[in-house]
Design a protein around this motif. Structure first.
Motif, short mmCIF file in Angstrom:
data_model
loop_
_atom_site.label_atom_id
_atom_site.label_comp_id
_atom_site.label_asym_id
_atom_site.label_seq_id
_atom_site.Cartn_x
_atom_site.Cartn_y
_atom_site.Cartn_z
N ALA A 145 0.84 -1.20 0.00
CA ALA A 145 0.00 0.00 0.00
C ALA A 145 0.88 1.25 0.00
O ALA A 145 1.95 1.27 0.62
CB ALA A 145 -0.91 0.00 1.23
N PRO A 146 0.45 2.32 -0.69
CA PRO A 146 1.25 3.55 -0.73
C PRO A 146 1.65 4.07 0.63
O PRO A 146 2.78 4.53 0.82
CB PRO A 146 0.32 4.53 -1.47
N VAL A 147 0.74 3.98 1.62
CA VAL A 147 1.08 4.52 2.94
C VAL A 147 2.22 3.74 3.60
O VAL A 147 2.99 4.30 4.38
CB VAL A 147 -0.17 4.54 3.86
N LEU A 148 2.34 2.44 3.26
CA LEU A 148 3.37 1.62 3.90
C LEU A 148 4.77 2.05 3.49
O LEU A 148 5.72 1.95 4.29
CB LEU A 148 3.15 0.15 3.60
N GLY A 149 4.92 2.52 2.27
CA GLY A 149 6.23 3.02 1.87
C GLY A 149 6.68 4.17 2.75
O GLY A 149 7.86 4.25 3.14
N GLU A 150 5.72 5.03 3.11
CA GLU A 150 6.03 6.15 4.00
C GLU A 150 6.31 5.66 5.41
O GLU A 150 7.20 6.19 6.10
CB GLU A 150 4.86 7.14 4.00
N VAL A 151 5.58 4.66 5.86
CA VAL A 151 5.79 4.12 7.20
C VAL A 151 7.18 3.50 7.31
O VAL A 151 7.89 3.72 8.30
CB VAL A 151 4.71 3.08 7.55
N VAL A 152 7.57 2.73 6.30
CA VAL A 152 8.89 2.09 6.32
C VAL A 152 9.99 3.15 6.38
O VAL A 152 10.93 3.04 7.18
CB VAL A 152 9.07 1.18 5.09
N ALA A 153 9.87 4.18 5.56
CA ALA A 153 10.89 5.24 5.56
C ALA A 153 10.93 5.96 6.90
O ALA A 153 12.01 6.25 7.43
CB ALA A 153 10.60 6.23 4.43
N ALA A 154 9.76 6.24 7.46
CA ALA A 154 9.71 6.94 8.75
C ALA A 154 10.27 6.07 9.87
O ALA A 154 10.98 6.55 10.76
CB ALA A 154 8.27 7.35 9.06
N ALA A 155 9.95 4.78 9.83
CA ALA A 155 10.45 3.85 10.84
C ALA A 155 11.97 3.75 10.78
O ALA A 155 12.65 3.72 11.82
CB ALA A 155 9.81 2.48 10.66
#
Length: 226
Positions: free
Chosen positions: A67-77
């Protein structure tokens, strides 16, 4: 400062409302995040809640990982943002590579819906500092694919680095080494199968023991912002 905690909703998510309620219960602001938007809206922490993302088709969490939001979550994590994955959220974090191992069908192949006792083994993560080492907490467990498995090398690494955060007192689903929840190497990302968001008040849960996870994250965010 009021900490802002994002709660993701995927198609099939069931427990986002409960997670948002838990966030508000500790005095933080809950921010809704949509699976199709690659935007974390400037939040300070993220919760990937339970449910059946995308119907658990293919494999639990396997589609949500893209999901698009997960790419952001991975980067933020990877940048140090606190992230909590609960039940299906734990599966998503493992599928995304933020946490090692996998969640498979429960031993006996039955769906388990029970209040369970967990022992807190690691209190140095972003989501567990409010607990005492060895504390036992009572939270609901509800999953059909909750059996944590990993290679012996990964299990030994988790044990050796103190990254097993929660263990089952009574291991109902057959998880290896009684593991109920684990952390990333930096302690900022935590995943667990039982549901702390369903244990935030005596009226609706078996206890309010789950609040400690959300207070811990609040402490972590406030400490990071000075």
């Amino acid at each position: 400062m009021t900490a802002r905690v994002g709660v993701i909703t995927f198609p099939g998510t069931l427990d986002d409302v409960d997670a948002a309620r838990a966030v508000r219960a500790v005095g933080a602001e809950s921010v809704s995040l949509w699976h199709a938007d690659a935007d974390l809206k400037g939040v300070d922490a993220v919760i990937v809640p339970g449910g059946f993302s995308y119907g658990d088709y293919l494999r639990a969490g396997a589609i949500a990982r893209f999901a698009p939001v997960l790419g952001e979550v991975v980067a933020a994590a990877e940048g140090g943002m606190p992230v909590l994955g609960i039940c299906n959220g734990f599966q998503v974090l493992c599928e995304s590579g933020l946490l090692p191992g996998a969640l498979t069908r429960n031993i006996g192949l039955h769906f388990i819906c029970r209040d369970v006792w967990l022992r807190v083994d690691a209190t140095n993560t972003a989501w567990s500092t409010r607990y005492e080492p060895g504390a036992e907490i009572l939270v609901p467990l509800k999953s059909g694919e909750g059996r944590y498995v990993a290679s012996d090398a990964v299990l030994d690494e988790l044990e050796g680095e103190g990254r097993v955060v929660f263990r089952y007192v009574e291991n109902l689903n057959g998880s290896q080494r009684d593991i109920a929840g684990i952390a990333s190497a930096n302690g900022r990302v935590v995943g667990l199968m039982p549901h702390p968001e369903h244990a935030t008040e005596a009226l609706t849960g078996p206890s309010d023991d789950g609040l400690g996870m959300f207070y811990s994250a609040l402490d972590s965010v406030l400490a990071a912002t000075g």
